[in-house]
Design a protein around this motif. Sequence first.
Motif, mmCIF file in Angstrom:
data_model
loop_
_atom_site.group_PDB
_atom_site.id
_atom_site.type_symbol
_atom_site.label_atom_id
_atom_site.label_comp_id
_atom_site.label_asym_id
_atom_site.label_seq_id
_atom_site.Cartn_x
_atom_site.Cartn_y
_atom_site.Cartn_z
ATOM 1 N N LEU A 14 6.763 10.229 -4.751
ATOM 2 C CA LEU A 14 6.049 10.056 -3.359
ATOM 3 C C LEU A 14 6.813 10.760 -2.308
ATOM 4 N N GLY A 15 8.349 10.612 -2.414
ATOM 5 C CA GLY A 15 9.270 11.294 -1.463
ATOM 6 C C GLY A 15 9.100 12.695 -1.188
ATOM 7 N N ASP A 16 8.266 13.444 -1.865
ATOM 8 C CA ASP A 16 7.863 14.721 -1.795
ATOM 9 C C ASP A 16 6.568 14.953 -1.685
ATOM 10 N N GLY A 17 5.659 13.867 -1.584
ATOM 11 C CA GLY A 17 4.345 13.895 -1.331
ATOM 12 C C GLY A 17 3.880 14.468 -2.831
ATOM 13 N N ASN A 18 4.334 14.387 -3.819
ATOM 14 C CA ASN A 18 4.018 14.937 -4.961
ATOM 15 C C ASN A 18 3.512 13.559 -6.067
ATOM 16 N N LEU A 19 2.070 13.587 -6.130
ATOM 17 C CA LEU A 19 1.564 12.764 -6.965
ATOM 18 C C LEU A 19 0.911 13.243 -8.276
ATOM 19 N N HIS A 20 1.074 12.476 -9.328
ATOM 20 C CA HIS A 20 0.505 12.779 -10.637
ATOM 21 C C HIS A 20 -0.596 11.805 -10.561
ATOM 22 N N TYR A 21 -1.831 12.428 -10.254
ATOM 23 C CA TYR A 21 -3.041 11.767 -10.071
ATOM 24 C C TYR A 21 -3.873 11.797 -11.521
ATOM 25 N N ASN A 22 -3.873 10.939 -12.288
ATOM 26 C CA ASN A 22 -4.326 11.012 -13.745
ATOM 27 C C ASN A 22 -5.606 10.135 -13.734
ATOM 28 N N VAL A 23 -6.681 10.640 -14.381
ATOM 29 C CA VAL A 23 -7.784 10.011 -14.533
ATOM 30 C C VAL A 23 -8.134 9.653 -15.841
ATOM 31 N N PHE A 24 -8.446 8.349 -16.210
ATOM 32 C CA PHE A 24 -8.648 7.992 -17.622
ATOM 33 C C PHE A 24 -10.033 7.344 -17.891
ATOM 34 N N SER A 62 0.772 -1.259 -0.013
ATOM 35 C CA SER A 62 -0.025 -0.124 0.213
ATOM 36 C C SER A 62 0.925 1.180 0.116
ATOM 37 N N PRO A 63 0.251 2.446 -0.240
ATOM 38 C CA PRO A 63 1.211 3.677 0.008
ATOM 39 C C PRO A 63 1.525 3.747 1.137
ATOM 40 N N SER A 64 0.853 3.378 2.054
ATOM 41 C CA SER A 64 1.174 3.459 3.487
ATOM 42 C C SER A 64 2.208 2.693 4.073
ATOM 43 N N ALA A 65 2.348 1.543 3.529
ATOM 44 C CA ALA A 65 3.706 0.771 3.550
ATOM 45 C C ALA A 65 4.787 1.553 2.889
ATOM 46 N N ALA A 66 4.661 2.073 1.742
ATOM 47 C CA ALA A 66 5.621 2.751 1.061
ATOM 48 C C ALA A 66 6.027 3.882 1.783
ATOM 49 N N GLN A 77 3.715 -11.364 -11.997
ATOM 50 C CA GLN A 77 2.460 -10.779 -11.671
ATOM 51 C C GLN A 77 2.619 -8.963 -11.514
ATOM 52 N N PRO A 78 2.012 -8.182 -12.106
ATOM 53 C CA PRO A 78 2.094 -6.782 -11.839
ATOM 54 C C PRO A 78 1.607 -6.404 -10.467
ATOM 55 N N PRO A 79 2.277 -5.700 -9.598
ATOM 56 C CA PRO A 79 1.851 -5.562 -8.421
ATOM 57 C C PRO A 79 1.063 -4.426 -8.322
ATOM 58 N N ALA A 80 0.144 -4.248 -7.139
ATOM 59 C CA ALA A 80 -0.600 -2.910 -6.983
ATOM 60 C C ALA A 80 0.133 -1.623 -6.838
ATOM 61 N N TRP A 81 1.338 -1.948 -6.186
ATOM 62 C CA TRP A 81 2.031 -0.786 -5.692
ATOM 63 C C TRP A 81 3.496 -1.329 -5.616
ATOM 64 N N MET A 82 4.379 -0.340 -6.345
ATOM 65 C CA MET A 82 5.766 -0.599 -6.153
ATOM 66 C C MET A 82 6.638 0.685 -6.074
ATOM 67 N N VAL A 83 7.648 0.679 -5.451
ATOM 68 C CA VAL A 83 8.537 1.803 -5.327
ATOM 69 C C VAL A 83 9.754 1.821 -5.892
ATOM 70 N N LEU A 84 10.231 2.728 -6.671
ATOM 71 C CA LEU A 84 11.650 2.760 -7.204
ATOM 72 C C LEU A 84 12.617 3.720 -6.219
ATOM 73 N N LEU A 85 13.258 3.015 -5.477
ATOM 74 C CA LEU A 85 14.044 3.730 -4.613
ATOM 75 C C LEU A 85 15.483 3.986 -5.301
ATOM 76 N N ASP A 86 16.151 5.072 -5.292
ATOM 77 C CA ASP A 86 17.410 5.294 -6.169
ATOM 78 C C ASP A 86 18.284 6.026 -5.250
ATOM 79 N N LEU A 87 19.504 5.609 -5.177
ATOM 80 C CA LEU A 87 20.546 6.139 -4.133
ATOM 81 C C LEU A 87 21.995 6.326 -4.638
ATOM 82 N N GLY A 88 22.557 7.334 -4.106
ATOM 83 C CA GLY A 88 23.980 7.461 -4.724
ATOM 84 C C GLY A 88 24.911 7.734 -3.531
ATOM 85 N N VAL A 89 26.061 7.263 -3.340
ATOM 86 C CA VAL A 89 26.965 7.414 -2.185
ATOM 87 C C VAL A 89 28.235 7.923 -2.739
ATOM 88 N N PRO A 90 28.938 8.608 -1.716
ATOM 89 C CA PRO A 90 30.278 9.074 -2.140
ATOM 90 C C PRO A 90 31.338 7.720 -1.822
#
Lengths: 475, 475
Positions: free
Chosen positions: A385-395, A235-239, A281-294
């Motif tokens: 999601l990290g910024d609380g910014n959704l593109h909420y699009n209706v089709f 869920s988004p909550s778990a995310a 199986q396409p999941p209902a929700w997933m997260v792309l986590l990207d990181l970079g380290v020195p």
Amino acid sequence: MTCSQLNACDAGFVARLDAELPRGTLRPVAAGYLSEPRGRWQGVAGGVALPRNVDEVAKIVRACHAACVGIVPYGGGTGLVGGQIAPDGPAPLLLSLERMQSIRASYPSENVLIAEAGAILADVQAAAENEDRLFPLSLASEGSARIGGLLATNAGGVNVLRYGNARDLVLGLEAVLPDGQIWHGLKRLRKDNTGYDLRHLLLGSEGTLGVITAASLRLFPRNHAEGAALLVVDSPSAALELLALAQAKLSGMISAFELIGGMGLAFLAETMPQVRQPFPQPPAWMVLLDLGVPDGIDLPPLLESVLTDAMTRGLITDGLIAQNAAQRAEFWEIRESIPEANRHIGSVSSHDISLPLSDVPAFIERAGPELARIGAFRINCFGHLGDGNLHYNVFPMPGRSRADHEHQRDAIKTCVHDLVDAMGGSVSAEHGIGRLKTGDLERYGDPTKLAAMRAIKAALDPVGIMNPGAILRRV
Amino acid sequence: MTCSQLNACDAGFVARLDAELPRGTLRPVAAGYLSEPRGRWQGVAGGVALPRNVDEVAKIVRACHAACVGIVPYGGGTGLVGGQIAPDGPAPLLLSLERMQSIRASYPSENVLIAEAGAILADVQAAAENEDRLFPLSLASEGSARIGGLLATNAGGVNVLRYGNARDLVLGLEAVLPDGQIWHGLKRLRKDNTGYDLRHLLLGSEGTLGVITAASLRLFPRNHAEGAALLVVDSPSAALELLALAQAKLSGMISAFELIGGMGLAFLAETMPQVRQPFPQPPAWMVLLDLGVPDGIDLPPLLESVLTDAMTRGLITDGLIAQNAAQRAEFWEIRESIPEANRHIGSVSSHDISLPLSDVPAFIERAGPELARIGAFRINCFGHLGDGNLHYNVFPMPGRSRADHEHQRDAIKTCVHDLVDAMGGSVSAEHGIGRLKTGDLERYGDPTKLAAMRAIKAALDPVGIMNPGAILRRV
């Protein structure tokens, strides 16, 4: 000169201005300047000016100011809210920064680079990389969007979580104000408390308070190693719980935290089968986590330990860790192909919204049922999601088209925006107001803030020549 | 009501306002409100108002607006540029936020906390820590400085390198504008592009455009481990190379990078012998490097590897690594005792300046000889090198007093500020303009920016009631 209303940029004005400027500065308006990516508006303009330096910009603005002719500043033309296009009113002069593309200077030891407004974002990124530095602003249109427009609209994108919005990447500005005076504000300072922050006032003002001609930009050390993971969440909550865990463990190293919904994956499968689906199986929700380290930090075990912890706590149910750069690029291709898949399907209404982080799950839970009262729709909810910014699009549902729902479009938008507003969110997270959302700003904006905005606009641009009708509707 | 000039806050006005507000809101002016830390000014005021909520603030501002009475907003009184004190002109009303101290809410999962303007910085830090979070704003006066004043002046401090200036820590504001209208802008959003950024306009405006009554503040994960090192360098230039190396290797984990000069150590030895000197021979220059890392990163080997590298490259010649929290605190005590040692010695002139990072060494090299043409002085140059922010303070030679140099004070200031300005720096890095530097702003400020500032002030505060004489001199 004061005028009670704007005059059109007519042939006489163009001829007079042309005589004052080097040959080739003023040109007839090519069709490309009068359309915009959403295809909602057709623009009007009496001419396009292509200055090569700030003095020419100032000369143009002074002439428009004296003749009460409107100016629409034009960058890469990639804006999604019609800020770059005047569909009505007296024809303005378009002021394109495209011939001011140079990187004026770079100071790698200071992590600073000075770019002109017409520089394309990808070129600025490359110039930084050339100095072994990172300019972190990154978004879908980076191959054509120009710095001036990106700053004037305070662009967002995928790296805001770590590096901030466009405004946070700016140390100084050079700009021409509505009276044609040049502000020489290209400071390279991290601390400067000498009066009102004119920089932040221009950033995000969408060309209505002046024309940005150059900026001194913050650079960052490049990451020594980068990694990414695609993580299935219930869920988004778990995310969001995953985000909190990752921030505690990877503070300052998470570059992006993107939510991808099952509908987006379905749209991809339907319209862009060449993009490989990450899970059988396409999941209902997933997260792309990207990181970079020195340098000096070993990324793989760090990432694995976070994911193991998240798995143990039940926050993620499945996941893939990119084993190399190619796989990381594949993960990103999924995320970045979703807007294109959306275009193939054809949205009825798209919303660039933000919410207090902890209210995102409740919004998603509530918005669907509320929209269902208007009609049956498919919803693709994804974004930063990290910024609380959704593109909420209706089709439309399968078999239906956007045209079938044209009459419901306003109701859909109002339904989504009313809920966003009631939950303390924003109806324009990263795209701006432009001309698309002037009504939303009036409906949802704080009245005191709106009054202050109008007072500031009237004070700096009494004639109202700068990008007339953008942000604040003409009265 | 429009007025051609301000009226004094006289007994009649106080009595009328008192009748409209709860008993005890309006009080006689205690002496403490009329002095300031530098002891340069004695203030005037016709009364002090201590509202308990934003509605009372609005009522007070509306009354002052209607009667054309000036208002000086008052926080912790710790400002160093006289922004909190009106030494002349019609007596204003002091508006102290000290009874609005509450933490209205906290949202640890969002890394957000909402504090009222009168909350003391140390209390906000503690409230964040209570939620296992960090509010990173940190400076010498944190035990008495209040959030409202810190934001109104865009305070800096020791953690700017990592977390930004005060303005970068603010997501939203509640404020009362000069006409008494309340701006309800306490958003908790990371992205919000809905019109001009009124937040950034008020931040740093030093109470001249409105009264901040509350703020939603960004929190950060606490560091899992923290460390510090005192490093001897040959020159400011070597210190900057060390910074670049450390940033490449410890990107995002360096919390502070402070320069300490030999003169500061000598002043400490002379006036505060109880503070232990770190090295047997006081070095000409040293750096205090402070860092914090999240869970999962082993700090000691990381720091050691950076220092070994720096040693190999000849950037540092000696150094101490804090072995525990007590030792780290000892290192910080040295840095934080220098301002007190300065006060014991008694400066002729102090300068809060910033420079483009790569120009710091040249500035230090040039400023000494230029000052020597005015007279013989001791210079204590120290500060937030990572931000290009120096406290460049000029002292009498041993056996002389500041009084001996009073006649040279303006010449010294002008010498330092002219050089700073010529090198693209700022004559107020973190303290602001207040009433101390209005002349400097006129001398060094960009004319276009100044004109825009005056236009904005006139638009939002046509009567000129808000902190009259601060930032912009009264005309």
